[in-house]
Design a protein around this motif. Structure first.
Motif, short mmCIF file in Angstrom:
data_model
loop_
_atom_site.label_atom_id
_atom_site.label_comp_id
_atom_site.label_asym_id
_atom_site.label_seq_id
_atom_site.Cartn_x
_atom_site.Cartn_y
_atom_site.Cartn_z
N ARG A 115 1.02 6.91 0.32
CA ARG A 115 -0.05 5.93 0.14
C ARG A 115 -0.29 5.67 -1.35
O ARG A 115 -0.44 6.60 -2.14
CB ARG A 115 -1.32 6.48 0.80
CG ARG A 115 -2.49 5.56 0.80
CD ARG A 115 -3.56 6.01 1.77
NE ARG A 115 -3.88 7.43 1.74
CZ ARG A 115 -4.90 7.96 1.08
NH1 ARG A 115 -5.71 7.19 0.38
NH2 ARG A 115 -5.12 9.25 1.12
N GLN A 160 -7.73 3.69 -0.20
CA GLN A 160 -8.12 3.52 1.19
C GLN A 160 -6.97 3.94 2.12
O GLN A 160 -5.83 3.59 1.89
CB GLN A 160 -8.45 2.05 1.52
CG GLN A 160 -9.42 1.38 0.60
CD GLN A 160 -8.73 0.78 -0.60
OE1 GLN A 160 -8.39 1.48 -1.54
NE2 GLN A 160 -8.54 -0.52 -0.62
N ARG A 161 -7.33 4.65 3.15
CA ARG A 161 -6.34 5.00 4.17
C ARG A 161 -5.86 3.72 4.84
O ARG A 161 -6.63 2.78 5.03
CB ARG A 161 -6.93 5.95 5.19
CG ARG A 161 -7.25 7.31 4.60
CD ARG A 161 -7.36 8.35 5.69
NE ARG A 161 -7.79 9.61 5.18
CZ ARG A 161 -6.99 10.49 4.57
NH1 ARG A 161 -5.74 10.22 4.41
NH2 ARG A 161 -7.46 11.64 4.15
N GLN A 162 -4.60 3.73 5.19
CA GLN A 162 -3.99 2.56 5.81
C GLN A 162 -3.62 2.86 7.25
O GLN A 162 -3.32 4.00 7.59
CB GLN A 162 -2.72 2.17 5.04
CG GLN A 162 -2.94 1.90 3.57
CD GLN A 162 -3.78 0.67 3.35
OE1 GLN A 162 -3.56 -0.35 3.98
NE2 GLN A 162 -4.76 0.76 2.47
N ASN A 163 -3.62 1.84 8.07
CA ASN A 163 -3.09 1.97 9.42
C ASN A 163 -1.59 1.65 9.34
O ASN A 163 -1.20 0.49 9.37
CB ASN A 163 -3.77 1.00 10.40
CG ASN A 163 -5.19 1.43 10.69
OD1 ASN A 163 -5.48 2.62 10.72
ND2 ASN A 163 -6.07 0.47 10.89
N THR A 211 -2.77 3.46 -2.35
CA THR A 211 -4.13 2.95 -2.48
C THR A 211 -5.11 4.04 -2.05
O THR A 211 -4.76 4.91 -1.25
CB THR A 211 -4.37 1.71 -1.60
OG1 THR A 211 -4.20 2.07 -0.24
CG2 THR A 211 -3.45 0.58 -1.97
N ALA A 257 0.81 -1.21 0.00
CA ALA A 257 0.00 0.00 0.00
C ALA A 257 0.85 1.27 0.00
O ALA A 257 0.32 2.37 0.03
CB ALA A 257 -0.91 0.01 1.22
#
Length: 183
Positions: free
Chosen positions: A82, A86-89, A84, A56
């Motif tokens: 990032r 979608q936000r990532q943790n 992607t 990601a």
């Protein structure tokens, strides 16, 4: 993972890889080790970052410039963004500076599952952070990169710092190619 790249803990320990490096069989590259006679291509450099970059994340800025062959050594700090929607943790990791802004597919080149910003995007990002030395190195290894980055900035004019980056790139381009810009 590329079989040409050996990562500590996969098949060999860090001690075994270090011993192989002392014997001259391998050399460090990114986060791994490669055979001494392996040519350092963008593919190999990018793949050598796989343990540090989740799928990601994309290599950006000076790290991307290193992948593209403009810098001799991998930066001590790995700048990633990032890759992607979608936000990532992303948990804090030593040596990684993570920017949460999304880099779209049009600005990415994939080397297996490792993403790197395109040459044009890399130069534009370097201009946005005013890394003139890295911009010059990219221009030496990729002569059309400044013109491509200027076009990228023009196309992404709403992005923070894009207009100032374009101005900087025009100045650096004029310095590097004074004859072309005299007409």
């Amino acid at each position: 993972m590329s079989s040409a790249i050996k990562f500590p803990g996969d098949q060999l320990s860090i001690a075994e890889l270090s011993a192989a490096a002392l014997d001259g069989d391998v050399v460090p590259l990114g986060e791994g080790y490669v055979p001494t006679d392996a040519p350092e291509t963008p593919w190999l450099r990018a793949r050598s970052l796989a343990p540090m970059l989740a799928p990601a994340m994309a290599a950006t800025h000076a790290l991307a410039a290193w992948v593209w062959g403009a810098l001799a050594d991998s930066p001590a700090t790995l700048t990633v963004q990032r890759a992607t929607r979608q936000r990532q943790n992303i948990y804090p990791r030593a040596r990684i500076v993570y920017r949460d802004g999304f880099v779209g597919d049009d600005d990415l080149v994939w080397f297996g599952d490792v993403a790197v910003t395109s040459i044009e995007r890399t130069v534009a990002d370097l201009a946005r952070v005013r890394d003139i030395a890295a911009i010059r190195m990219m221009a030496c290894t990729h002569p059309a990169s400044i013109a491509g980055a200027i076009a990228w900035c023009s196309h992404h004019s709403r992005l923070s710092g894009a207009s100032k980056a374009s101005e900087l790139l025009q100045r650096v381009g004029a310095e590097l190619n004074p004859v072309e810009n005299a007409s």
